[in-house]
Design an enzyme around this catalytic site. Structure first.
Site, PDB file in Angstrom:
ATOM      1  N   ASP A   1     -91.815  27.465 -14.655  1.00  0.00           N
ATOM      2  CA  ASP A   1     -90.590  27.963 -14.034  1.00  0.00           C
ATOM      3  C   ASP A   1     -89.898  29.013 -14.902  1.00  0.00           C
ATOM      4  OD1 ASP A   1     -89.857  26.137 -16.008  1.00  0.00           O
ATOM      5  OD2 ASP A   1     -89.009  24.680 -14.631  1.00  0.00           O
TER       6      ASP A   1
ATOM      7  N   ASN B   1     -82.288  13.597 -13.573  1.00  0.00           N
ATOM      8  CA  ASN B   1     -82.226  13.222 -12.156  1.00  0.00           C
ATOM      9  C   ASN B   1     -83.630  13.111 -11.551  1.00  0.00           C
ATOM     10  OD1 ASN B   1     -83.006  15.870 -12.057  1.00  0.00           O
ATOM     11  ND2 ASN B   1     -81.253  16.607 -10.877  1.00  0.00           N
TER      12      ASN B   1
ATOM     13  N   HIS C   1     -86.081  15.330 -11.854  1.00  0.00           N
ATOM     14  CA  HIS C   1     -86.744  16.583 -11.475  1.00  0.00           C
ATOM     15  C   HIS C   1     -87.944  16.854 -12.377  1.00  0.00           C
ATOM     16  CE1 HIS C   1     -83.938  19.032 -14.295  1.00  0.00           C
ATOM     17  NE2 HIS C   1     -85.148  19.369 -14.689  1.00  0.00           N
TER      18      HIS C   1
ATOM     19  N   GLU D   1     -85.713  19.926  -7.785  1.00  0.00           N
ATOM     20  CA  GLU D   1     -84.583  19.017  -7.816  1.00  0.00           C
ATOM     21  C   GLU D   1     -84.707  17.980  -6.693  1.00  0.00           C
ATOM     22  OE1 GLU D   1     -82.638  19.118 -10.267  1.00  0.00           O
ATOM     23  OE2 GLU D   1     -81.751  21.075 -10.686  1.00  0.00           O
TER      24      GLU D   1
HETATM   25  C1  GLP Z   1     -85.565  21.796 -17.564  1.00  0.00           C
HETATM   26  C2  GLP Z   1     -86.988  22.231 -17.240  1.00  0.00           C
HETATM   27  C3  GLP Z   1     -87.893  21.037 -17.001  1.00  0.00           C
HETATM   28  C4  GLP Z   1     -87.703  20.011 -18.110  1.00  0.00           C
HETATM   29  C5  GLP Z   1     -86.296  19.519 -18.135  1.00  0.00           C
HETATM   30  C6  GLP Z   1     -86.028  18.457 -19.193  1.00  0.00           C
HETATM   31  O1  GLP Z   1     -84.782  21.609 -16.450  1.00  0.00           O
HETATM   32  N1  GLP Z   1     -87.083  23.105 -16.110  1.00  0.00           N
HETATM   33  O2  GLP Z   1     -89.239  21.476 -16.925  1.00  0.00           O
HETATM   34  O3  GLP Z   1     -88.585  18.934 -17.915  1.00  0.00           O
HETATM   35  O4  GLP Z   1     -85.437  20.626 -18.373  1.00  0.00           O
HETATM   36  O5  GLP Z   1     -85.782  19.059 -20.418  1.00  0.00           O
HETATM   37  P1  GLP Z   1     -85.716  18.295 -21.806  1.00  0.00           P
HETATM   38  O6  GLP Z   1     -87.140  18.015 -22.169  1.00  0.00           O
HETATM   39  O7  GLP Z   1     -85.080  19.258 -22.750  1.00  0.00           O
HETATM   40  O8  GLP Z   1     -84.922  17.062 -21.592  1.00  0.00           O
END
Ligand code: GLP
Length: 241
Positions: A67, A136, A138, A143
Site C-alpha cells: 500500500d 481494528n 485491518h 479497513e
Molecule cells: C498500517 C499499514 C499496515 C500495518 C499496520 C500496523 O496501517 N498499512 O500494513 O499492518 O499499519 O502497523 P504496526 O505494525 O506499526 O502496528
C-alpha cells in the site's frame, strides 16, 4: 492458520526472515509481498543481516508492497516507498527496477490500481507475503467494511488507523486520509502468508482474526481460509487466544 508464539519481536523477526530466506533460496526469482509498519521491522533487519552474511542473494527477487498513502509522492519522508528504502531495500541487493510500491499521486488512481494488480499477476503472483495487523483488524489498508475488496483499490482510512499512524507524522492532521491498497483478494492469492504481531494492543485484533467469525468487519479473519498462513506472535499479542 498455523499460530506460533515466540518470546519477543526479535525471535519473531528471525523466524519470519527464515521463511523469506527459504523462499528466495528455493526460487531466486521469487516474488515477495512486503509491508510497512513497525511489526515487520525486525524481519527486515534479519533479512539484511542474512544478506550481509552472504546467506541470501536478493538480486533476482521482485517485490510488491501492499500500500501507499494518497497525496504524498515517493520522495516524501513518510511515504511507504521511503520507509521501505530506509528499512530494507538499501540494506540488501534487490534491484531498483524490481521494486514496486503503488503510487499515491498518479493522475488517474483508478488506472494505477488496475495497473498494479495486473503487474502482480504478470509477475506470476506473490510467493510469500508478509503482513502486520491493524488494531481494528485491518490488513494492508483494508479497513473493516461490508465486503472483502477483491483487488487493488483506494480507501478512506478510519480514525483508528489515522490515530495509530499519526506517530510517524508531525500531527494527526498531517496523516493522509486516503490510501491505495492491494485488496483482500490480492493478498489471498499469495501462495504463502506470514503475519507478525506483537504487544497487548494487538491482542483483541489477533483474537478476532484467529477465533472470531470470518467477516469483513475484521478483514484479517479471512486468513482462516488461507491454506498456508503462518501467524507469528509474542505472548502479549497471543494473550486472548
Ligand atoms: C498500517 C499499514 C499496515 C500495518 C499496520 C500496523 O496501517 N498499512 O500494513 O499492518 O499499519 O502497523 P504496526 O505494525 O506499526 O502496528
Amino acid at each position: 492458520m498455523n499460530i506460533c508464539v515466540y518470546k519477543d519481536a526479535e525471535a519473531i523477526g528471525t523466524a519470519a526472515a527464515a521463511l523469506f530466506a527459504a523462499c528466495v533460496t528455493q526460487n531466486p526469482r521469487c516474488v515477495l509481498g512486503l509491508a510497512t509498519g513497525s511489526s515487520p521491522l525486525p524481519t527486515y533487519q534479519k533479512m539484511a543481516e542474512m544478506y550481509r552474511a552472504g546467506a541470501v542473494d536478493f538480486s533476482g527477487v521482485t517485490t510488491y508492497n501492499l500500500d501507499e498513502y494518497v497525496g504524498i509522492d515517493h520522495t516524501h519522508a513518510q511515504s511507504y516507498y521511503c520507509f521501505m528504502m530506509e528499512n530494507l531495500f538499501r540494506h540488501i541487493n534487490v534491484k531498483q527496477e524490481n521494486i514496486h510500491v503503488p503510487s499515491g499521486v498518479a493522475p488517474d488512481l483508478e488506472k494505477e490500481c488496475a495497473d498494479y494488480e495486473a503487474a502482480i499477476e504478470a509477475a506470476g503472483g506473490i510467493d510469500l507475503q508478509i503482513l502486520g495487523i491493524g488494531r481494528n483488524g485491518h490488513i494492508a489498508f483494508n479497513e473493516p467494511s461490508d465486503s472483502f475488496p477483491p483487488a487493488t483499490h483506494t480507501v478512506e482510512l478510519t480514525e483508528s488507523t489515522i490515530n495509530a499512524n499519526k506517530r510517524f507524522f508531525a500531527s494527526a492532521d498531517d496523516v493522509p486520509r486516503r490510501a491505495v491498497t492491494t485488496g483482500i483478494g490480492t493478498i489471498m492469492k499469495a501462495r504463502a502468508i506470514v503475519l507478525v504481531a506483537t504487544g497487548a494492543d494487538k491482542a483483541e485484533a489477533v483474537r478476532a482474526m484467529a477465533k472470531g467469525p470470518v467477516t469483513p468487519r475484521c478483514p484479517a479473519s479471512i486468513l482462516q481460509f488461507h491454506p498456508r498462513a503462518t501467524i507469528l506472535l509474542d505472548e502479549a499479542a497471543a494473550s486472548l487466544l
